[in-house]
Design a protein around this motif. Structure first.
Motif, mmCIF file in Angstrom:
data_model
loop_
_atom_site.group_PDB
_atom_site.id
_atom_site.type_symbol
_atom_site.label_atom_id
_atom_site.label_comp_id
_atom_site.label_asym_id
_atom_site.label_seq_id
_atom_site.Cartn_x
_atom_site.Cartn_y
_atom_site.Cartn_z
ATOM 1 N N CYS A 50 -4.624 13.336 -3.574
ATOM 2 C CA CYS A 50 -4.475 11.900 -3.336
ATOM 3 C C CYS A 50 -4.959 11.567 -1.935
ATOM 4 C CB CYS A 50 -3.021 11.474 -3.501
ATOM 5 S SG CYS A 50 -2.753 9.729 -3.122
ATOM 6 N N LEU A 51 -5.890 10.640 -1.849
ATOM 7 C CA LEU A 51 -6.376 10.111 -0.575
ATOM 8 C C LEU A 51 -6.029 8.628 -0.520
ATOM 9 C CD1 LEU A 51 -9.994 11.604 -0.639
ATOM 10 C CD2 LEU A 51 -7.961 12.587 0.435
ATOM 11 N N LEU A 57 -4.840 4.986 7.208
ATOM 12 C CA LEU A 57 -4.456 6.362 7.517
ATOM 13 C C LEU A 57 -2.966 6.483 7.818
ATOM 14 C CD1 LEU A 57 -7.524 7.468 9.666
ATOM 15 C CD2 LEU A 57 -7.078 7.915 7.252
ATOM 16 N N HIS A 58 -2.369 5.451 8.393
ATOM 17 C CA HIS A 58 -0.932 5.495 8.673
ATOM 18 C C HIS A 58 -0.126 5.569 7.377
ATOM 19 C CE1 HIS A 58 -2.118 1.299 8.237
ATOM 20 N NE2 HIS A 58 -0.863 0.971 7.985
ATOM 21 N N VAL A 59 -0.607 4.927 6.318
ATOM 22 C CA VAL A 59 0.052 5.015 5.013
ATOM 23 C C VAL A 59 -0.134 6.416 4.434
ATOM 24 C CG1 VAL A 59 0.088 4.124 2.646
ATOM 25 C CG2 VAL A 59 -0.110 2.534 4.577
ATOM 26 N N ALA A 60 -1.334 6.974 4.551
ATOM 27 C CA ALA A 60 -1.594 8.339 4.059
ATOM 28 C C ALA A 60 -0.625 9.327 4.704
ATOM 29 C CB ALA A 60 -3.038 8.741 4.342
ATOM 30 N N LEU A 61 -0.423 9.198 5.992
ATOM 31 C CA LEU A 61 0.503 10.086 6.695
ATOM 32 C C LEU A 61 1.946 9.845 6.261
ATOM 33 C CD1 LEU A 61 -1.143 9.875 10.208
ATOM 34 C CD2 LEU A 61 -1.011 11.912 8.754
ATOM 35 N N ALA A 62 2.313 8.591 6.081
ATOM 36 C CA ALA A 62 3.694 8.256 5.716
ATOM 37 C C ALA A 62 4.082 8.788 4.346
ATOM 38 C CB ALA A 62 3.902 6.735 5.770
ATOM 39 N N VAL A 63 3.146 8.837 3.409
ATOM 40 C CA VAL A 63 3.468 9.295 2.051
ATOM 41 C C VAL A 63 3.110 10.763 1.844
ATOM 42 C CG1 VAL A 63 3.243 6.980 1.069
ATOM 43 C CG2 VAL A 63 1.281 8.553 1.011
ATOM 44 N N ASP A 64 2.617 11.411 2.893
ATOM 45 C CA ASP A 64 2.227 12.818 2.836
ATOM 46 C C ASP A 64 1.106 13.050 1.820
ATOM 47 O OD1 ASP A 64 2.380 15.404 3.836
ATOM 48 O OD2 ASP A 64 3.816 16.043 2.302
ATOM 49 N N ALA A 65 0.140 12.126 1.832
ATOM 50 C CA ALA A 65 -1.039 12.281 0.975
ATOM 51 C C ALA A 65 -1.885 13.438 1.496
ATOM 52 C CB ALA A 65 -1.856 10.985 0.980
ATOM 53 N N ALA A 66 -2.816 13.901 0.693
ATOM 54 C CA ALA A 66 -3.692 14.993 1.113
ATOM 55 C C ALA A 66 -4.622 14.561 2.239
ATOM 56 C CB ALA A 66 -4.502 15.499 -0.072
ATOM 57 N N GLY A 67 -4.844 13.260 2.367
ATOM 58 C CA GLY A 67 -5.705 12.751 3.421
ATOM 59 C C GLY A 67 -5.958 11.280 3.255
ATOM 60 N N GLY A 68 -6.886 10.792 4.054
ATOM 61 C CA GLY A 68 -7.211 9.378 3.986
ATOM 62 C C GLY A 68 -8.678 9.172 4.301
ATOM 63 N N THR A 69 -9.184 8.043 3.921
ATOM 64 C CA THR A 69 -10.571 7.708 4.212
ATOM 65 C C THR A 69 -10.613 6.364 4.924
ATOM 66 O OG1 THR A 69 -10.959 6.505 2.160
ATOM 67 C CG2 THR A 69 -11.358 8.872 2.122
ATOM 68 N N ALA A 100 0.837 -1.199 0.000
ATOM 69 C CA ALA A 100 0.000 0.000 0.000
ATOM 70 C C ALA A 100 0.872 1.249 0.000
ATOM 71 C CB ALA A 100 -0.928 -0.008 1.211
ATOM 72 N N TYR A 101 1.918 1.245 0.800
ATOM 73 C CA TYR A 101 2.842 2.380 0.873
ATOM 74 C C TYR A 101 3.498 2.639 -0.480
ATOM 75 C CZ TYR A 101 7.049 5.036 1.922
ATOM 76 O OH TYR A 101 8.048 5.962 1.886
ATOM 77 N N GLU A 102 4.001 1.598 -1.119
ATOM 78 C CA GLU A 102 4.701 1.771 -2.405
ATOM 79 C C GLU A 102 3.764 2.329 -3.472
ATOM 80 O OE1 GLU A 102 7.856 1.724 -3.063
ATOM 81 O OE2 GLU A 102 8.383 1.055 -1.048
ATOM 82 N N LEU A 103 2.543 1.831 -3.534
ATOM 83 C CA LEU A 103 1.593 2.353 -4.513
ATOM 84 C C LEU A 103 1.231 3.802 -4.178
ATOM 85 C CD1 LEU A 103 -0.273 2.135 -6.942
ATOM 86 C CD2 LEU A 103 -1.994 1.112 -5.420
ATOM 87 N N ALA A 104 0.912 4.066 -2.929
ATOM 88 C CA ALA A 104 0.524 5.421 -2.526
ATOM 89 C C ALA A 104 1.656 6.415 -2.765
ATOM 90 C CB ALA A 104 0.100 5.432 -1.064
ATOM 91 N N ARG A 105 2.877 6.021 -2.490
ATOM 92 C CA ARG A 105 4.037 6.897 -2.704
ATOM 93 C C ARG A 105 4.150 7.285 -4.180
ATOM 94 N NH1 ARG A 105 8.939 5.989 -4.475
ATOM 95 N NH2 ARG A 105 8.664 3.743 -4.484
ATOM 96 N N ARG A 106 3.953 6.318 -5.044
ATOM 97 C CA ARG A 106 4.032 6.587 -6.485
ATOM 98 C C ARG A 106 2.862 7.444 -6.961
ATOM 99 N NH1 ARG A 106 5.499 1.095 -9.416
ATOM 100 N NH2 ARG A 106 5.934 2.520 -11.130
ATOM 101 N N VAL A 107 1.683 7.193 -6.426
ATOM 102 C CA VAL A 107 0.510 7.979 -6.807
ATOM 103 C C VAL A 107 0.678 9.435 -6.365
ATOM 104 C CG1 VAL A 107 -1.962 8.311 -6.392
ATOM 105 C CG2 VAL A 107 -1.081 6.024 -6.900
ATOM 106 N N VAL A 108 1.131 9.652 -5.139
ATOM 107 C CA VAL A 108 1.353 11.021 -4.652
ATOM 108 C C VAL A 108 2.360 11.737 -5.551
ATOM 109 C CG1 VAL A 108 2.371 12.381 -2.769
ATOM 110 C CG2 VAL A 108 0.689 10.608 -2.259
ATOM 111 N N ALA A 109 3.431 11.057 -5.912
ATOM 112 C CA ALA A 109 4.458 11.672 -6.769
ATOM 113 C C ALA A 109 3.897 12.043 -8.145
ATOM 114 C CB ALA A 109 5.648 10.725 -6.919
#
Length: 107
Positions: free
Chosen positions: A67-68, A73-85, A49-58
């Protein structure tokens, strides 16, 4: 707090699907109107989840797209996404308001 974009894209991580290819096609068209929800299968690891989210945010940042991260939520915070659901709440990074994540999340 700014409103979310009008077009929502939810990543499809089922076998045989490539969510990044779909995202790369959508970003130049939708730009800042796009909200990408990173959703992974229930059996995906946090690392996946982290690897995908990191690439999506970039990919989203240069276009101003939001990007949510769904249900992690811990992954959202780790990749500095705009938020999480999650099933119960939507959090946008900022200050804490009724959210069980560290103090970068608000509802």
């Amino acid at each position: 707090m700014p409103s979310l974009g009008r077009l929502h894209l939810i990543t499809d991580t089922r076998p045989g699907r490539d969510p990044l290819t779909v995202l790369r096609a959508a970003l130049p068209v939708a730009r800042a109107e796009l909200v990408v929800q990173v959703r992974v299968e229930d059996d995906a690891t946090d690392r996946q989840a982290y690897e995908l989210a990191r690439r999506v945010v970039a990919l989203c940042r240069p276009y101003g797209a939001t990007c949510l991260v769904n249900d992690r939520l811990h992954v959202a915070l780790a990749v500095d996404a705009a938020g999480g659901t999650s099933a119960r709440t939507t959090c946008r990074c900022g200050r804490p308001v009724g959210c069980s994540a560290p103090p970068r999340c608000s509802g």
